[in-house]
Design an enzyme around this catalytic site. Sequence first.
Site, PDB file in Angstrom:
ATOM      1  N   ARG A  12      -3.818  -3.090  42.393  1.00  0.00           N
ATOM      2  CA  ARG A  12      -3.453  -2.273  43.550  1.00  0.00           C
ATOM      3  C   ARG A  12      -1.960  -1.915  43.596  1.00  0.00           C
ATOM      4  O   ARG A  12      -1.559  -1.103  44.408  1.00  0.00           O
ATOM      5  CB  ARG A  12      -3.936  -2.891  44.861  1.00  0.00           C
ATOM      6  CG  ARG A  12      -3.448  -4.256  45.142  1.00  0.00           C
ATOM      7  CD  ARG A  12      -4.284  -4.898  46.230  1.00  0.00           C
ATOM      8  NE  ARG A  12      -4.254  -4.147  47.491  1.00  0.00           N
ATOM      9  CZ  ARG A  12      -3.186  -3.990  48.255  1.00  0.00           C
ATOM     10  NH1 ARG A  12      -2.047  -4.526  47.910  1.00  0.00           N
ATOM     11  NH2 ARG A  12      -3.247  -3.307  49.371  1.00  0.00           N
TER      12      ARG A  12
ATOM     13  N   ASP B 133       3.139  -4.324  52.103  1.00  0.00           N
ATOM     14  CA  ASP B 133       2.114  -5.188  52.673  1.00  0.00           C
ATOM     15  C   ASP B 133       2.701  -6.519  53.123  1.00  0.00           C
ATOM     16  O   ASP B 133       3.755  -6.930  52.645  1.00  0.00           O
ATOM     17  CB  ASP B 133       1.026  -5.490  51.623  1.00  0.00           C
ATOM     18  CG  ASP B 133       0.015  -4.368  51.523  1.00  0.00           C
ATOM     19  OD1 ASP B 133      -0.204  -3.678  52.524  1.00  0.00           O
ATOM     20  OD2 ASP B 133      -0.553  -4.191  50.427  1.00  0.00           O
TER      21      ASP B 133
ATOM     22  N   GLU C 155     -13.064 -29.179  31.784  1.00  0.00           N
ATOM     23  CA  GLU C 155     -11.912 -30.007  32.146  1.00  0.00           C
ATOM     24  C   GLU C 155     -10.607 -29.387  31.668  1.00  0.00           C
ATOM     25  O   GLU C 155      -9.553 -30.002  31.787  1.00  0.00           O
ATOM     26  CB  GLU C 155     -12.077 -31.421  31.582  1.00  0.00           C
ATOM     27  CG  GLU C 155     -13.270 -32.177  32.161  1.00  0.00           C
ATOM     28  CD  GLU C 155     -13.264 -32.248  33.697  1.00  0.00           C
ATOM     29  OE1 GLU C 155     -12.263 -32.729  34.255  1.00  0.00           O
ATOM     30  OE2 GLU C 155     -14.245 -31.818  34.318  1.00  0.00           O
TER      31      GLU C 155
ATOM     32  N   PRO D 192      -5.675 -24.608  37.997  1.00  0.00           N
ATOM     33  CA  PRO D 192      -5.141 -25.181  39.233  1.00  0.00           C
ATOM     34  C   PRO D 192      -3.779 -25.855  39.036  1.00  0.00           C
ATOM     35  O   PRO D 192      -3.093 -26.169  39.995  1.00  0.00           O
ATOM     36  CB  PRO D 192      -6.212 -26.198  39.654  1.00  0.00           C
ATOM     37  CG  PRO D 192      -7.188 -26.297  38.546  1.00  0.00           C
ATOM     38  CD  PRO D 192      -6.978 -25.158  37.625  1.00  0.00           C
TER      39      PRO D 192
END
Length: 228
Positions: free
Chosen positions: A154, A169, A116, A89
């Site tokens: 993809r 896209d 952690e 994150p």
Amino acid sequence: MRLDVLTLFPEMFSGYLSQSILNKSIERGLVEIHVHNMRDWSTDKHNKIDDRPFGGGPGMILMVEPVVNCVRDVQKMAPEPGTLILTTPQGQRLCQPMVEDLAIHQRFIVLCGRYEGFDQRVMDILQPMEVSIGDYILNGGEVASMVLIDSLVRMVPGVLGDELSNWDDSFSRGNRMLEYPQYTRPREFEGHEVPDVLLGGNHGAIEGWRKEQSLEKTKQRRSDLLDS
Ligand code: 6GU
């Protein structure tokens, strides 16, 4: 494209890898994906790979030695070491232009974070590219890795039916608009009808309607895309 995934939960990938687009791409030799259990690189008789943080605090930290050894061994499994990515994150937020830049590469090693996090020396020594998939916290990097892998695979020529569609896209450099609405049979369902313009066969009018719909939807939902 070759991807090696390093994780403590390899079984999380089996359902994902057996999904049709990916499975076909693997069978056709367009994509190669190898999942490795970092626990196999444990240097301890109890297969330990994590330990308590120096200085105290909650949770467990992934140890530097097994992780670094695992990455180095996996790097040697192919002619080029590849691009090392760590899902966390704390990473740079994944977006379609980043996917386009990454997809140029032939080989990736994706390190999935857990607990952690990693001992800081893993990042200091290996200098991975750190990637997050958004501003929320997952239980581990595995799901984020699948998101990253899905977005990369993809872009490989031949994986999708239509070769140009992926570079056009939404969110790509070539298209800052959301998709227009699509319809298929029947023409009417519970009083909801397909717009007449799509049934008329006037391709210019259809194209105009779709552009207008895309622009309207983008203005309403994602006006930030129109600023850039
Ligand atoms: Cl890459 N890992 C975790 N644990 N949580 C996340 C994430 C990654 N990206 C967003 N949230």
